[in-house]
Write an enzyme that holds these catalytic residues in place. Sequence first.
Site, PDB file in Angstrom:
ATOM      1  N   ARG A   1       6.218  -0.627 -38.849  1.00  0.00           N
ATOM      2  CA  ARG A   1       7.472  -0.324 -37.977  1.00  0.00           C
ATOM      3  C   ARG A   1       8.392   0.670 -38.790  1.00  0.00           C
ATOM      4  O   ARG A   1       9.542   1.008 -38.338  1.00  0.00           O
ATOM      5  CB  ARG A   1       8.172  -2.011 -38.039  1.00  0.00           C
ATOM      6  CG  ARG A   1       8.355  -2.210 -36.508  1.00  0.00           C
ATOM      7  CD  ARG A   1       8.795  -3.614 -36.667  1.00  0.00           C
ATOM      8  NE  ARG A   1       9.696  -4.105 -35.259  1.00  0.00           N
ATOM      9  CZ  ARG A   1       8.969  -4.999 -34.643  1.00  0.00           C
ATOM     10  NH1 ARG A   1       7.681  -5.358 -35.096  1.00  0.00           N
ATOM     11  NH2 ARG A   1       9.554  -5.389 -33.720  1.00  0.00           N
TER      12      ARG A   1
ATOM     13  N   LYS B   1       3.045  -5.504 -26.455  1.00  0.00           N
ATOM     14  CA  LYS B   1       2.249  -5.609 -27.675  1.00  0.00           C
ATOM     15  C   LYS B   1       1.222  -6.822 -27.416  1.00  0.00           C
ATOM     16  O   LYS B   1       0.308  -6.717 -27.973  1.00  0.00           O
ATOM     17  CB  LYS B   1       3.176  -5.219 -28.976  1.00  0.00           C
ATOM     18  CG  LYS B   1       3.640  -3.882 -28.728  1.00  0.00           C
ATOM     19  CD  LYS B   1       4.439  -3.453 -29.940  1.00  0.00           C
ATOM     20  CE  LYS B   1       5.464  -4.359 -30.516  1.00  0.00           C
ATOM     21  NZ  LYS B   1       6.660  -4.553 -29.437  1.00  0.00           N
TER      22      LYS B   1
ATOM     23  N   ARG C   1      10.831 -13.773 -20.546  1.00  0.00           N
ATOM     24  CA  ARG C   1       9.864 -14.526 -21.292  1.00  0.00           C
ATOM     25  C   ARG C   1       9.801 -15.782 -21.792  1.00  0.00           C
ATOM     26  O   ARG C   1      10.858 -16.258 -22.215  1.00  0.00           O
ATOM     27  CB  ARG C   1       9.652 -13.586 -22.592  1.00  0.00           C
ATOM     28  CG  ARG C   1       8.542 -13.817 -23.599  1.00  0.00           C
ATOM     29  CD  ARG C   1       8.399 -12.951 -24.795  1.00  0.00           C
ATOM     30  NE  ARG C   1       9.358 -12.380 -25.501  1.00  0.00           N
ATOM     31  CZ  ARG C   1       9.247 -11.136 -26.069  1.00  0.00           C
ATOM     32  NH1 ARG C   1       8.285 -10.751 -26.404  1.00  0.00           N
ATOM     33  NH2 ARG C   1      10.442 -10.882 -26.799  1.00  0.00           N
TER      34      ARG C   1
ATOM     35  N   ARG D   1      18.071  -4.665 -31.109  1.00  0.00           N
ATOM     36  CA  ARG D   1      16.298  -4.340 -31.202  1.00  0.00           C
ATOM     37  C   ARG D   1      15.763  -3.073 -30.783  1.00  0.00           C
ATOM     38  O   ARG D   1      15.046  -2.427 -31.257  1.00  0.00           O
ATOM     39  CB  ARG D   1      15.450  -5.513 -30.687  1.00  0.00           C
ATOM     40  CG  ARG D   1      15.608  -6.848 -31.474  1.00  0.00           C
ATOM     41  CD  ARG D   1      15.129  -8.276 -31.102  1.00  0.00           C
ATOM     42  NE  ARG D   1      13.784  -8.209 -30.620  1.00  0.00           N
ATOM     43  CZ  ARG D   1      13.165  -9.032 -29.566  1.00  0.00           C
ATOM     44  NH1 ARG D   1      14.021  -9.778 -28.724  1.00  0.00           N
ATOM     45  NH2 ARG D   1      12.140  -8.758 -29.174  1.00  0.00           N
TER      46      ARG D   1
ATOM     47  N   ARG E   1      12.542 -17.026 -26.963  1.00  0.00           N
ATOM     48  CA  ARG E   1      12.942 -16.752 -28.335  1.00  0.00           C
ATOM     49  C   ARG E   1      14.487 -16.391 -28.637  1.00  0.00           C
ATOM     50  O   ARG E   1      15.199 -16.010 -27.713  1.00  0.00           O
ATOM     51  CB  ARG E   1      12.208 -15.370 -28.719  1.00  0.00           C
ATOM     52  CG  ARG E   1      10.836 -15.782 -29.222  1.00  0.00           C
ATOM     53  CD  ARG E   1       9.972 -14.471 -29.330  1.00  0.00           C
ATOM     54  NE  ARG E   1      10.588 -13.204 -29.945  1.00  0.00           N
ATOM     55  CZ  ARG E   1       9.983 -11.984 -30.144  1.00  0.00           C
ATOM     56  NH1 ARG E   1       8.639 -11.926 -29.647  1.00  0.00           N
ATOM     57  NH2 ARG E   1      10.837 -11.046 -30.372  1.00  0.00           N
TER      58      ARG E   1
HETATM   59  P1  AP5 Z   1       5.361  -9.281 -24.893  1.00  0.00           P
HETATM   60  O1  AP5 Z   1       3.578  -9.029 -24.892  1.00  0.00           O
HETATM   61  O2  AP5 Z   1       5.805 -10.549 -25.466  1.00  0.00           O
HETATM   62  O3  AP5 Z   1       5.825  -7.987 -25.692  1.00  0.00           O
HETATM   63  P2  AP5 Z   1       5.939  -7.251 -27.170  1.00  0.00           P
HETATM   64  O4  AP5 Z   1       5.785  -5.819 -27.112  1.00  0.00           O
HETATM   65  O5  AP5 Z   1       5.127  -8.109 -28.096  1.00  0.00           O
HETATM   66  O6  AP5 Z   1       7.501  -7.464 -27.647  1.00  0.00           O
HETATM   67  P3  AP5 Z   1       8.176  -8.435 -28.671  1.00  0.00           P
HETATM   68  O7  AP5 Z   1       9.457  -8.806 -28.348  1.00  0.00           O
HETATM   69  O8  AP5 Z   1       7.544  -9.581 -29.255  1.00  0.00           O
HETATM   70  O9  AP5 Z   1       8.190  -7.241 -29.685  1.00  0.00           O
HETATM   71  P4  AP5 Z   1       8.999  -6.908 -30.803  1.00  0.00           P
HETATM   72  O10 AP5 Z   1       8.425  -5.911 -31.564  1.00  0.00           O
HETATM   73  O11 AP5 Z   1      10.591  -6.953 -30.711  1.00  0.00           O
HETATM   74  O12 AP5 Z   1       9.081  -8.464 -31.614  1.00  0.00           O
HETATM   75  P5  AP5 Z   1       8.304  -9.069 -32.792  1.00  0.00           P
HETATM   76  O13 AP5 Z   1       8.082 -10.410 -32.657  1.00  0.00           O
HETATM   77  O14 AP5 Z   1       7.204  -7.947 -33.094  1.00  0.00           O
HETATM   78  O15 AP5 Z   1       5.718  -8.934 -23.404  1.00  0.00           O
HETATM   79  C1  AP5 Z   1       7.077  -9.214 -23.302  1.00  0.00           C
HETATM   80  C2  AP5 Z   1       7.376  -9.892 -21.956  1.00  0.00           C
HETATM   81  O16 AP5 Z   1       6.695  -8.867 -20.769  1.00  0.00           O
HETATM   82  C3  AP5 Z   1       6.507 -11.185 -21.647  1.00  0.00           C
HETATM   83  O17 AP5 Z   1       7.187 -11.917 -20.822  1.00  0.00           O
HETATM   84  C4  AP5 Z   1       5.033 -10.703 -20.903  1.00  0.00           C
HETATM   85  O18 AP5 Z   1       4.490 -11.607 -20.209  1.00  0.00           O
HETATM   86  C5  AP5 Z   1       5.640  -9.514 -19.939  1.00  0.00           C
HETATM   87  N1  AP5 Z   1       4.615  -8.326 -19.760  1.00  0.00           N
HETATM   88  C6  AP5 Z   1       3.946  -8.021 -20.730  1.00  0.00           C
HETATM   89  N2  AP5 Z   1       3.200  -7.039 -20.245  1.00  0.00           N
HETATM   90  C7  AP5 Z   1       3.413  -6.753 -18.799  1.00  0.00           C
HETATM   91  C8  AP5 Z   1       3.473  -5.825 -17.900  1.00  0.00           C
HETATM   92  N3  AP5 Z   1       2.205  -4.842 -17.891  1.00  0.00           N
HETATM   93  N4  AP5 Z   1       3.832  -6.092 -16.576  1.00  0.00           N
HETATM   94  C9  AP5 Z   1       4.910  -6.884 -16.486  1.00  0.00           C
HETATM   95  N5  AP5 Z   1       5.023  -7.814 -17.486  1.00  0.00           N
HETATM   96  C10 AP5 Z   1       4.502  -7.585 -18.660  1.00  0.00           C
HETATM   97  O19 AP5 Z   1       9.513  -8.832 -34.010  1.00  0.00           O
HETATM   98  C11 AP5 Z   1      10.773  -9.543 -33.815  1.00  0.00           C
HETATM   99  C12 AP5 Z   1      11.528  -9.398 -35.297  1.00  0.00           C
HETATM  100  O20 AP5 Z   1      10.792  -9.689 -36.353  1.00  0.00           O
HETATM  101  C13 AP5 Z   1      11.992  -7.980 -35.239  1.00  0.00           C
HETATM  102  O21 AP5 Z   1      13.216  -7.748 -34.405  1.00  0.00           O
HETATM  103  C14 AP5 Z   1      12.107  -8.000 -36.578  1.00  0.00           C
HETATM  104  O22 AP5 Z   1      13.533  -8.713 -36.913  1.00  0.00           O
HETATM  105  C15 AP5 Z   1      11.017  -8.699 -37.288  1.00  0.00           C
HETATM  106  N6  AP5 Z   1       9.964  -7.898 -37.529  1.00  0.00           N
HETATM  107  C16 AP5 Z   1       8.603  -8.025 -36.836  1.00  0.00           C
HETATM  108  N7  AP5 Z   1       7.983  -7.048 -37.650  1.00  0.00           N
HETATM  109  C17 AP5 Z   1       8.453  -6.358 -38.332  1.00  0.00           C
HETATM  110  C18 AP5 Z   1       8.261  -5.316 -39.432  1.00  0.00           C
HETATM  111  N8  AP5 Z   1       7.053  -4.608 -39.279  1.00  0.00           N
HETATM  112  N9  AP5 Z   1       9.171  -4.937 -39.997  1.00  0.00           N
HETATM  113  C19 AP5 Z   1      10.284  -5.530 -40.266  1.00  0.00           C
HETATM  114  N10 AP5 Z   1      10.644  -6.468 -39.556  1.00  0.00           N
HETATM  115  C20 AP5 Z   1       9.919  -6.859 -38.478  1.00  0.00           C
HETATM  116 MG    MG Z   2       5.312  -9.414 -29.642  1.00  0.00          MG
END
Ligand code: AP5
Ligand code: MG
Length: 216
Positions: free
Chosen positions: A90, A15, A129, A173, A162
């Site tokens: 979410r 994402k 990552r 997660r 991270r």
């Molecule tokens: P990346 O693009 O970083 O993936 P992502 O989907 O952004 O993954 P996240 O871990 O950031 O998602 P998340 O939803 O768990 O975390 P968030 O920070 O939102 O890609 C991942 C890896 O794959 C990278 O190394 C990249 O290079 C590689 N890659 C990408 N595309 C590829 C492809 N096509 N092929 C191969 N490799 C590829 O949330 C973290 C925490 O914050 C949550 O757990 C929660 O506690 C809190 N939080 C965040 N938002 C909310 C909300 N709305 N409500 C409540 N709590 C929340």
């Molecule tokens: Mg992300």
Amino acid sequence: MATFIVLLGPPGVGKGTQAKILSDRKGLAHISSGDLFRENIKNQTELGRLAQTFMSKGELVPDDVTIAMIKDRLSHPDCRNGAILDGFPRTPAQADALEDMLKEFSGRVDAVPQITAPMDALIERMSGRWTCRANGHSFNTKFNPPKLEGVCDYDGSELFQRDDDKVETVKRRIQVYFDQTSPLISYYREHDKLVEIDGLQSIEQVTKAILSALNV
Ligand code: AP5
Ligand code: MG
């Protein structure tokens, strides 16, 4: 009218990677709830301290504080033309709150690309990552290595791993995504906004698939 795109999909599916590319291509703000929480943690704000207690366990931060944070972010001038929302909403309560917020900005959710990939791919991606300290750019030792180890290609800042990318937290997660976020798939399908995108393709192919599916 402003354009709002919600990127839906499990942790590690890509994402953040796609949101950065789409935001550049479409000239829209990138709003990542996870990046906003991490910024608050770095700055040791009260919100950051609260968010950390949930994030370190892989649990969602409560809806009320998350919604208030996004509402504030959407009021910034760079969101006037719209935004790519990454990681928000979410929960169904967050999705309802988003509808209300966007009405205030005379906008609506235009499209919801749902990026999918199997669990083993998600775990592999998160374990390799590296994230940029300044702007949250994502790299991967196997799939998307930075040109210079430990340094962001885009802004030269330090890359870090991270805390919530430990395998146990990653598994939690992913479970939380299936329990609490996956109801949004049918929510947006019923609203005729959902487009399914195969996240197992290369980064470029995923971008191409999203752009060709977006009717905006
Ligand atoms: P990346 O693009 O970083 O993936 P992502 O989907 O952004 O993954 P996240 O871990 O950031 O998602 P998340 O939803 O768990 O975390 P968030 O920070 O939102 O890609 C991942 C890896 O794959 C990278 O190394 C990249 O290079 C590689 N890659 C990408 N595309 C590829 C492809 N096509 N092929 C191969 N490799 C590829 O949330 C973290 C925490 O914050 C949550 O757990 C929660 O506690 C809190 N939080 C965040 N938002 C909310 C909300 N709305 N409500 C409540 N709590 C929340
Ligand atoms: Mg992300």
